[in-house]
Design an enzyme around this catalytic site. Structure first.
Site, PDB file in Angstrom:
ATOM      1  N   LYS A 169       8.591   0.932  10.776  1.00 58.15           N
ATOM      2  CA  LYS A 169       8.594   0.394  12.097  1.00 58.15           C
ATOM      3  C   LYS A 169       8.282  -1.126  11.790  1.00 58.15           C
ATOM      4  O   LYS A 169       7.474  -1.260  10.909  1.00 58.15           O
ATOM      5  CB  LYS A 169       7.538   0.952  13.010  1.00 58.15           C
ATOM      6  CG  LYS A 169       7.485   0.548  14.408  1.00 58.15           C
ATOM      7  CD  LYS A 169       6.447   1.614  15.205  1.00 58.15           C
ATOM      8  CE  LYS A 169       6.334   0.910  16.613  1.00 58.15           C
ATOM      9  NZ  LYS A 169       5.385   1.612  17.277  1.00 58.15           N
ATOM     10  N   HIS A 221      -4.115   3.349 -18.098  1.00 54.61           N
ATOM     11  CA  HIS A 221      -3.721   3.900 -19.633  1.00 54.61           C
ATOM     12  C   HIS A 221      -2.116   3.355 -19.625  1.00 54.61           C
ATOM     13  O   HIS A 221      -1.505   3.292 -18.697  1.00 54.61           O
ATOM     14  CB  HIS A 221      -3.872   5.484 -19.686  1.00 54.61           C
ATOM     15  CG  HIS A 221      -5.253   5.936 -19.500  1.00 54.61           C
ATOM     16  ND1 HIS A 221      -6.167   5.787 -20.592  1.00 54.61           N
ATOM     17  CD2 HIS A 221      -5.678   6.311 -18.343  1.00 54.61           C
ATOM     18  CE1 HIS A 221      -7.243   6.135 -20.127  1.00 54.61           C
ATOM     19  NE2 HIS A 221      -6.990   6.670 -18.830  1.00 54.61           N
TER      20      HIS A 221
END
Length: 239
Positions: free
Chosen positions: A187, A122
């Site tokens: 990480k 939308h």
């Protein structure tokens, strides 16, 4: 039920029925379905639109309360597709919705309840429009964690892991772990390490099938039709 009381022949018939259902009802809805596929409870897999392509040795697991939904709603003519590579794993509750194009490479694993979309669906001001759509690219051997959301325009590099519940709105490099809302790299993985992928699991399909058959026979050994029916009708504590 803790124990599977089915006789081995019933278990085999059940697996064959699931394979038949996938071939008869799902394959005609797909642009491509590779060989070696496994669908668990395929009647809980919902497909809409085209093209939807699934590669070889896919494992798709659906449940009654967590259906799998793959949908293509093209924003423009000729747009929109869902393409899954070989050896992918799709867990219960996964939703993939495309208006522009979503490509998922080989060996990817998509965990329970994850959502991948390439569109807002939308507009911010025009709520009748599709909104903005940008293709999504997911590289080889990516693992998308439980309930993660991957949004439009995102690229995820190979071997990377998306943490559970992460909201991915920006691209993630290869060989990383990303987590949080919005997702950030937390990480770095060592690209020199050897990654064991799902392709290796299926390296010898005939042997794998024999191993599974032997395991099922051992687990279900001693089960009888009478015992199975008794436990269906009168389950006892600890069954």
């Amino acid at each position: 039920m803790i124990k599977d009381h089915r006789p081995y022949v019933v278990k085999r018939a059940w697996l064959k029925f699931q394979k038949f259902y996938a071939r008869h009802f799902l394959r005609p809805q797909l642009t491509r379905l590779g060989t070696g596929f496994t669908f668990m409870r395929p009647w809980h897999v919902e497909l809409f639109g085209a093209p939807i392509r699934i590669g070889r040795y896919a494992t798709v697991i659906a449940t009654p309360d967590k259906k799998i939904r793959l949908s293509v709603w093209p924003a423009q003519a000729g747009k929109g597709h869902i393409t899954l590579g070989d050896y992918c794993l799709i867990c219960p509750g996964v939703r993939i919705s495309s208006a522009e194009g979503i490509t998922i490479a080989d060996n990817c694993m998509i965990a329970n309840g994850a959502y991948i979309t390439d569109s807002d669906w939308h507009g911010i001001y025009d709520r009748l429009s599709f909104g903005q759509a940008e293709a999504v690219e997911i590289g080889k051997n990516v693992w998308i964690g439980d309930s993660a959301i991957v949004c439009k325009g995102v690229t995820i590099g190979e071997n990377s892991i998306i943490g559970a519940g992460a909201i991915v709105v920006e691209s993630v490099p290869a060989n990383c772990v990303a987590a949080g809302n919005p997702a950030r790299v937390v990480k770095r993985l060592d690209p020199e390490e050897t990654f064991t992928t799902r392709a290796q699991f299926f390296a010898d399909p005939a042997k794998l099938a024999r191993d599974f058959m032997a395991w099922e026979q051992a687990v279900l050994q001693g089960n009888t039709y009478f015992g199975w029916l008794r436990h269906l009708l009168f389950p006892a504590k600890g069954d």
